[in-house]
Motif scaffolding. Sequence first.
Motif, PDB file in Angstrom:
ATOM      1  N   UNK A 180       0.838  -1.196   0.000  1.00  0.00           N
ATOM      2  CA  UNK A 180       0.000   0.000   0.000  1.00  0.00           C
ATOM      3  C   UNK A 180       0.880   1.256   0.000  1.00  0.00           C
ATOM      4  N   UNK A 181       1.238   1.799  -1.166  1.00  0.00           N
ATOM      5  CA  UNK A 181       1.956   3.081  -1.185  1.00  0.00           C
ATOM      6  C   UNK A 181       0.971   4.241  -1.014  1.00  0.00           C
ATOM      7  N   UNK A 182       1.451   5.315  -0.374  1.00  0.00           N
ATOM      8  CA  UNK A 182       0.607   6.492  -0.137  1.00  0.00           C
ATOM      9  C   UNK A 182       1.492   7.742  -0.101  1.00  0.00           C
ATOM     10  N   UNK A 183       0.962   8.853  -0.597  1.00  0.00           N
ATOM     11  CA  UNK A 183       1.666  10.128  -0.499  1.00  0.00           C
ATOM     12  C   UNK A 183       0.648  11.221  -0.161  1.00  0.00           C
ATOM     13  N   UNK A 184       1.034  12.089   0.758  1.00  0.00           N
ATOM     14  CA  UNK A 184       0.213  13.230   1.158  1.00  0.00           C
ATOM     15  C   UNK A 184       0.989  14.515   0.871  1.00  0.00           C
ATOM     16  N   UNK A 185       0.340  15.472   0.241  1.00  0.00           N
ATOM     17  CA  UNK A 185       0.907  16.785  -0.037  1.00  0.00           C
ATOM     18  C   UNK A 185       0.037  17.814   0.672  1.00  0.00           C
ATOM     19  N   UNK A 186       0.646  18.767   1.376  1.00  0.00           N
ATOM     20  CA  UNK A 186      -0.165  19.775   2.053  1.00  0.00           C
ATOM     21  C   UNK A 186       0.490  21.151   1.967  1.00  0.00           C
ATOM     22  N   UNK A 187      -0.369  22.155   2.063  1.00  0.00           N
ATOM     23  CA  UNK A 187       0.058  23.554   2.039  1.00  0.00           C
ATOM     24  C   UNK A 187      -0.776  24.302   3.064  1.00  0.00           C
ATOM     25  N   UNK A 188      -0.103  24.947   4.027  1.00  0.00           N
ATOM     26  CA  UNK A 188      -0.797  25.670   5.090  1.00  0.00           C
ATOM     27  C   UNK A 188      -0.372  27.127   5.094  1.00  0.00           C
TER      28      UNK A 188
END
Length: 91
Positions: free
Chosen positions: A36-44
């Motif tokens: 299960x590969x996963x990537x999260x990208x965020x900008x705050x």
Amino acid sequence: GDIGILSLRYSDANTSDTFRLGISSRYPITNTWRINPRIDLSYRTNDDNDGTRKSISPFLRMDYRYRKRMTFELEGGLNWFEERQGVFSGI
């Protein structure tokens, strides 16, 4: 047997606004192993000082199904971020 998930999130809090994009999937390698590969990208953005934070978080999870009632899981990941401080606008 494989699956893909795309998620979009927006959070409007008292002190910051956050945009988040997540991509994950699950692939069966054999009848007993899955990856299960996963990537999260965020900008705050911070409301009080115009500061920002960008982050990238890749994760990898593997699970092994032993017979029908037991599963072993292994998960690991990283978190890279860049943070810029803004100017404080106090009262």
